[in-house]
Design an enzyme around this catalytic site. Structure first.
Site, PDB file in Angstrom:
ATOM      1  N   MET A  68       0.858  -1.195   0.000  1.00 58.07           N
ATOM      2  CA  MET A  68       0.000   0.000   0.000  1.00 58.07           C
ATOM      3  C   MET A  68       0.895   1.246   0.000  1.00 58.07           C
ATOM      4  O   MET A  68       0.472   2.324   0.434  1.00 58.07           O
ATOM      5  CB  MET A  68      -0.927  -0.011   1.218  1.00 58.07           C
ATOM      6  CG  MET A  68      -1.877  -1.211   1.214  1.00 58.07           C
ATOM      7  SD  MET A  68      -3.368  -0.958   2.184  1.00 58.07           S
ATOM      8  CE  MET A  68      -2.690  -0.688   3.800  1.00 58.07           C
ATOM      9  N   GLY A  69       2.131   1.097  -0.478  1.00 58.42           N
ATOM     10  CA  GLY A  69       3.054   2.228  -0.495  1.00 58.42           C
ATOM     11  C   GLY A  69       3.581   2.510   0.900  1.00 58.42           C
ATOM     12  O   GLY A  69       3.583   1.638   1.762  1.00 58.42           O
ATOM     13  N   HIS A  72       9.200   0.958   3.208  1.00 58.52           N
ATOM     14  CA  HIS A  72      10.357   0.983   4.111  1.00 58.52           C
ATOM     15  C   HIS A  72      11.264  -0.189   3.746  1.00 58.52           C
ATOM     16  O   HIS A  72      10.953  -0.947   2.797  1.00 58.52           O
ATOM     17  CB  HIS A  72       9.901   0.934   5.574  1.00 58.52           C
ATOM     18  CG  HIS A  72       8.916  -0.165   5.858  1.00 58.52           C
ATOM     19  ND1 HIS A  72       9.247  -1.502   5.813  1.00 58.52           N
ATOM     20  CD2 HIS A  72       7.593  -0.126   6.152  1.00 58.52           C
ATOM     21  CE1 HIS A  72       8.184  -2.234   6.098  1.00 58.52           C
ATOM     22  NE2 HIS A  72       7.155  -1.422   6.298  1.00 58.52           N
ATOM     23  N   HIS A  75       9.753  -3.620   2.928  1.00 59.78           N
ATOM     24  CA  HIS A  75       9.216  -3.804   1.569  1.00 59.78           C
ATOM     25  C   HIS A  75      10.352  -4.031   0.558  1.00 59.78           C
ATOM     26  O   HIS A  75      10.234  -4.854  -0.342  1.00 59.78           O
ATOM     27  CB  HIS A  75       8.437  -2.557   1.123  1.00 59.78           C
ATOM     28  CG  HIS A  75       7.188  -2.283   1.894  1.00 59.78           C
ATOM     29  ND1 HIS A  75       7.052  -1.182   2.711  1.00 59.78           N
ATOM     30  CD2 HIS A  75       6.019  -2.948   1.966  1.00 59.78           C
ATOM     31  CE1 HIS A  75       5.835  -1.182   3.238  1.00 59.78           C
ATOM     32  NE2 HIS A  75       5.193  -2.239   2.813  1.00 59.78           N
ATOM     33  N   LYS A 187       5.587 -10.248   8.896  1.00 56.99           N
ATOM     34  CA  LYS A 187       5.121  -9.243   9.868  1.00 56.99           C
ATOM     35  C   LYS A 187       3.595  -9.316  10.004  1.00 56.99           C
ATOM     36  O   LYS A 187       3.044  -9.252  11.101  1.00 56.99           O
ATOM     37  CB  LYS A 187       5.578  -7.863   9.379  1.00 56.99           C
ATOM     38  CG  LYS A 187       4.775  -6.674   9.812  1.00 56.99           C
ATOM     39  CD  LYS A 187       5.118  -6.268  11.209  1.00 56.99           C
ATOM     40  CE  LYS A 187       4.443  -5.018  11.682  1.00 56.99           C
ATOM     41  NZ  LYS A 187       3.150  -4.720  11.135  1.00 56.99           N
ATOM     42  N   MET A 222       9.522  -3.453  11.353  1.00 55.81           N
ATOM     43  CA  MET A 222       9.286  -2.300  10.467  1.00 55.81           C
ATOM     44  C   MET A 222       7.839  -2.304   9.989  1.00 55.81           C
ATOM     45  O   MET A 222       7.288  -3.355   9.643  1.00 55.81           O
ATOM     46  CB  MET A 222      10.223  -2.342   9.279  1.00 55.81           C
ATOM     47  CG  MET A 222      11.634  -2.008   9.676  1.00 55.81           C
ATOM     48  SD  MET A 222      12.666  -1.741   8.241  1.00 55.81           S
ATOM     49  CE  MET A 222      14.249  -1.590   9.051  1.00 55.81           C
TER      50      MET A 222
HETATM   51  O1  PAF Z   1       0.026  -5.780   3.673  1.00 56.51           O
HETATM   52  C1  PAF Z   1      -0.426  -4.854   2.944  1.00 56.51           C
HETATM   53  O2  PAF Z   1       0.241  -3.852   2.688  1.00 56.51           O
HETATM   54  C2  PAF Z   1      -1.840  -4.979   2.375  1.00 56.51           C
HETATM   55  O3  PAF Z   1      -2.685  -5.630   3.273  1.00 56.51           O
HETATM   56  C3  PAF Z   1      -1.866  -5.657   1.005  1.00 56.51           C
HETATM   57  C4  PAF Z   1      -1.385  -7.102   1.069  1.00 56.51           C
HETATM   58  C5  PAF Z   1      -1.009  -4.886   0.011  1.00 56.51           C
HETATM   59  C6  PAF Z   1      -3.296  -5.681   0.450  1.00 56.51           C
HETATM   60  O4  PAF Z   1      -3.804  -4.391   0.305  1.00 56.51           O
END
Ligand code: PAF
Length: 317
Positions: A68-69, A72, A75, A187, A222
């Site tokens: 979801m942007g 960090h 990701h 996480k 994180m």
């Molecule tokens: O973990 C996340 O950031 C969200 O739940 C995901 C998997 C991108 C779904 O929107």
């Protein structure tokens, strides 16, 4: 320059994709926001499919990292894994309204587009898939996945809408991108179990890869939401990791964990956590409750509030 990069990717896709299937000659999706890095992105399913189809035609494998942007290092590690395992890495950035309740932080969820793209450029992300809300959920959209099993209890007790929203959007992301693998951080351990279950139950043709939680130096997992913490809360936040680790140590010795769970709850309260949603030892695969003597693999999971911020964490036993 960024526009050229985007067009290059799309036009390569057009050249190598079969004309009848791609609508060859039509322009790639235009963006309302100019990226600040060389990572190409697209906002339409049509262009996404053209690009991925061209990679497929060239015999390349594809890994997806759904996000979801507000990216960090956790990701970025998922993207590194995608790049190690596949020829191409797609990162989706979509703040999914379907997984937020009306009282939750959808409107204020951090949106850090420029910074996200700059970070993704450092790890070799090949494409950002960032649909607008109406591209993901067009007018008249009226289908939802309702996971049970691993989705029951824990998060669902407190966020009943959550896993339906996550499963629905992930199923859409999988059928939009058609990746070989999708990588999720441990996480969000219950989320990972729910997604694995959905992929198994619906015969979705991809592999789900779980990746170890990336932690700050003091052990705090994180999370995009850590930025909500005040400096004082940030200092206290690590207690959640210390508590679940001590419960895991007791569980590993086969001890009855009820005393250590009670002590852990007290420790969290003393550290300043205002509300503890759960602190539990569960079956690591099914997330069902377990007897201490069970030989099955276990996981300790917790969610608790520090000020306005809800922290979740988990560790293996
Ligand atoms: O973990 C996340 O950031 C969200 O739940 C995901 C998997 C991108 C779904 O929107």
């Amino acid at each position: 320059m960024a526009k050229a990069t985007r067009e290059t990717v799309a036009s390569k896709a057009r050249k190598s994709a079969p004309k009848a299937r791609t609508g060859a000659g039509k322009p790639a999706a235009a963006s309302r926001r100019a990226p600040t890095s060389a990572v190409p992105f697209t906002r339409t399913v049509r262009d996404l499919r053209q690009i991925v189809a061209a990679w497929r035609k060239a015999g390349q494998s594809v890994g997806l990292v759904p996000t979801m942007g507000a990216l960090h290092d956790g990701h970025l590690e998922l993207v590194r894994i995608a790049k190690r395992r596949c020829d191409r890495a797609v990162v989706s950035i979509f703040v999914n309204p379907a997984q937020f309740a009306p009282n939750e932080d959808f409107d204020t969820y951090p949106r850090t587009w420029d910074n996200d793209l700059a970070q993704l450029a450092t790890v070799g992300c090949d494409l950002v898939w960032s649909p607008e809300r109406l591209e993901m959920y067009p007018e008249g959209f009226d289908t939802r996945i309702e996971p049970k099993g691993a989705a029951l209890g824990l998060e669902t007790e407190f966020r009943p809408h959550f896993f339906s929203g996550v499963a629905t959007v992930c199923c859409k992301l999988f059928t939009q991108v058609l990746p070989d693998i999708a990588i999720f951080g441990e996480k969000d351990y219950q989320q990972l179990c729910v997604i694995r279950q959905m992929v198994r139950d619906l015969d979705l043709p991809l592999q789900i890869v779980g990746a170890e939680t990336i932690r700050e130096a003091d052990g705090l997992a994180m999370s995009s939401r850590n930025r909500y913490l005040t400096p004082d809360e940030r200092a206290k936040a690590v207690t959640i990791h210390r508590v679940i680790s001590s419960v895991a140590t007791a569980a590993a010795k086969g001890q009855d964990t009820s005393a250590v769970v009670a002590a852990g709850r007290k420790r969290l309260t003393q550290a300043g956590f205002a509300k503890i949603d759960y602190l539990e030892v569960r079956d690591a695969q099914t997330l069902a409750p377990l007897e201490a003597s069970s030989p099955r693999e276990k996981r300790v999971l917790a969610a608790a509030w520090l000020g306005q911020t809800r922290l979740i964490d988990n560790v293996a036993v």
